[in-house]
Design an enzyme around this catalytic site. Structure first.
Site, PDB file in Angstrom:
ATOM      1  N   HIS A 155       0.826  -1.211   0.000  1.00 32.95           N
ATOM      2  CA  HIS A 155       0.000   0.000   0.000  1.00 32.95           C
ATOM      3  C   HIS A 155       0.865   1.267   0.000  1.00 32.95           C
ATOM      4  CE1 HIS A 155      -3.460  -2.590   0.980  1.00 32.95           C
ATOM      5  NE2 HIS A 155      -2.650  -3.168   1.834  1.00 32.95           N
ATOM      6  N   SER A 276      14.436  21.677 -16.165  1.00 26.00           N
ATOM      7  CA  SER A 276      13.246  22.500 -16.315  1.00 26.00           C
ATOM      8  C   SER A 276      13.589  23.765 -17.090  1.00 26.00           C
ATOM      9  CB  SER A 276      12.692  22.875 -14.933  1.00 26.00           C
ATOM     10  OG  SER A 276      11.761  23.934 -15.019  1.00 26.00           O
ATOM     11  N   LYS A 282      15.914  21.855 -11.034  1.00 24.78           N
ATOM     12  CA  LYS A 282      15.207  20.602 -11.297  1.00 24.78           C
ATOM     13  C   LYS A 282      16.064  19.575 -12.045  1.00 24.78           C
ATOM     14  CE  LYS A 282      11.501  19.618 -10.738  1.00 24.78           C
ATOM     15  NZ  LYS A 282      10.364  19.917 -11.618  1.00 24.78           N
ATOM     16  N   GLU A 289       9.539   8.471 -16.872  1.00 24.15           N
ATOM     17  CA  GLU A 289       8.167   8.937 -17.057  1.00 24.15           C
ATOM     18  C   GLU A 289       7.667   8.640 -18.465  1.00 24.15           C
ATOM     19  OE1 GLU A 289       8.459  12.657 -13.876  1.00 24.15           O
ATOM     20  OE2 GLU A 289       8.373  13.068 -16.022  1.00 24.15           O
TER      21      GLU A 289
END
Length: 451
Positions: A155, A276, A282, A289
């Site tokens: 979980h 970024s 970043k 992804e």
């Protein structure tokens, strides 16, 4: 000029011609189409339908066409619709009437069926190699991290301590299953449809077993109508690709989490990250992804072909022309994802100290504390309740279980003794797992030694 023009009085509408053509997609099958045509010509000569000289001339011209295609000297046209008619048209231009003889005893229906099967057999072998390379990389990383302790989750909550090697080997099992699925898919693809004609076979005395031998197929299809209308093998391929992408996506999700500031378990190499346009600090896990995102695209490929096939009567229907684009896309996407993913994990930096510190919080030794009380003669359900109350007490006191004094532990059960502390040490908790397939250091060592 259309090769099927004899039946028609009127030229095809220009928009319809463009809409009907598939050459922009299926030109990718040029090599398979030529290989299949050479085998077909040899078979026709073997059976006396063509002369040996005719077959040799056809083979020589087809090989020349193959060289010209690969050298970029041939431009395909939508007028000839697809790769099969384009190559036949070029062959006829070069050989005249002899080129027209090649299509004896076959149809485009069995021609495209054999082409896509030949293509997928190569694709499957390539994907199996990439999956094995990935598993080899994972095994190497696992061997280097047999003693790297980390939290195991359920979980997405810290549950029990494991090792990173154990965690990686769970994914290795997934990719092993993928390999077996693709190998089974190969077996289902390894059936020769060529020689089935349009749907009912042919009046010529052909030798399909010879064709199978020439083209490297294990067997010959048993029913001509099924052979030209079957795309189960392509659906199996897309299913295999979808499942493999799902496994990659699950792993990428963890890498994305692990590389965040909140986890800091790993750092992905700069070569597989991006920045970024506005936030200079970043470092984004974009490759992970993208793999996660492309998984949905491959699912779409599977759904595309399932939807195409769901309402088709026997035998061949033009709808099936749309089978190749999802097949090509899914194979390409999985191959590129496997290559990127393998290099990405091979180059990532693992923060073993952060992982181990995380494993020491969140009461991950609670189950082992309960098992300790079981060893002292209490029923597990009673032990579960006792440890639950201890955890609640620890939360209030902002302590871990191992930080409690023996006196405090005994206030919950007189079964506790000094040996409890060695039993709930994180590494002891890991090594205490005795069942086959568990996270103990010995079991993981055995897993690593398996092929």
């Amino acid at each position: 000029m259309k090769l099927w023009k004899g039946r028609f009085l009127k030229a095809e509408n220009s928009l319809a011609e463009e809409f009907n053509a598939s050459i922009d997609i299926d030109q990718r099958l040029y090599k398979q189409d030529i290989i299949g045509s050479i085998a077909h010509a040899k078979m026709l000569a073997k059976q006396g339908i063509l002369s040996e000289d005719e077959a040799l001339a056809i083979e020589s011209s087809l090989l020349e066409i193959l060289r010209d295609i690969e050298a970029g000297r041939i431009e395909f046209t939508i007028e000839q619709e697809d790769i099969h008619m384009n190559i036949e048209s070029i062959l006829t231009e070069r050989l005249g009437a002899l080129g027209k003889k090649l299509h004896t005893a076959r149809s485009r229906n069995d021609q495209v069926a054999v082409d896509i099967r030949l293509y997928l057999k190569e694709e499957i072998n390539a994907l199996v190699i990439l999956l094995k390379e990935l598993n080899g990389t994972m095994t190497t990383i696992a061997k280097e991290n047999q003693n790297t302790v980390m939290p195991g989750y359920t979980h997405l909550q810290r549950a029990q301590p494991v090792t990173l090697a154990f965690h990686l080997l769970a994914y290795r099992e997934m990719f092993r299953r993928d390999i077996r699925r693709f190998q089974n898919c190969y077996e289902g693809t390894d059936s020769l449809p060529l020689g089935s004609g349009a749907l009912a076979g042919t009046t010529y005395q052909t030798d399909r077993d010879y064709l199978a031998e020439q083209l490297g197929f294990e067997r010959v299809s048993l029913n001509a109508m099924d052979a030209v209308s079957d795309r189960d093998f392509a659906l199996e391929f897309l299913s295999c690709c979808s499942i493999s992408m799902m496994h990659l996506s699950r792993f990428c999700e963890e890498l994305i989490l692990w590389s965040s500031s909140e986890f800091r378990f790993i750092e992905l190499d700069d070569a597989f990250s991006t920045g970024s346009s506005i936030m200079p600090q970043k470092k984004n896990p974009d490759m992970a992804e993208l793999i996660r995102g492309k998984t949905g695209r491959v699912y779409g490929d599977l759904m595309t072909l399932l939807t195409i096939m769901k309402g088709l009567p026997l035998a061949y229907n033009k709808d099936m022309q749309e089978d190749k684009q999802p097949v090509f896309d899914a194979g390409d996407t999985l191959k590129s994802s496997l290559v990127i993913f393998t290099q990405m994990i091979a180059s990532m930096k693992i923060h073993a100290d952060v992982m181990e510190n995380a494993a020491k919080t969140g009461f991950m030794n609670a189950t082992d504390a309960a098992d300790y009380l079981v060893s002292k003669g209490l029923a597990f359900r009673d032990c579960h309740e006792i440890i639950g109350r201890i955890v609640l007490f620890c939360i209030g006191e902002q302590k871990s279980i191992e930080e409690l004094t023996l006196e405090e532990l005994k206030s919950f059960s007189d079964k506790f003794d000094q040996d409890i502390y060695e039993k709930i040490d994180i590494r002891a908790c890991i090594n205490a797992k005795k069942s086959k397939g568990s996270t103990s250091f010995e079991n993981v060592e055995q897993m690593l030694n398996e092929d």
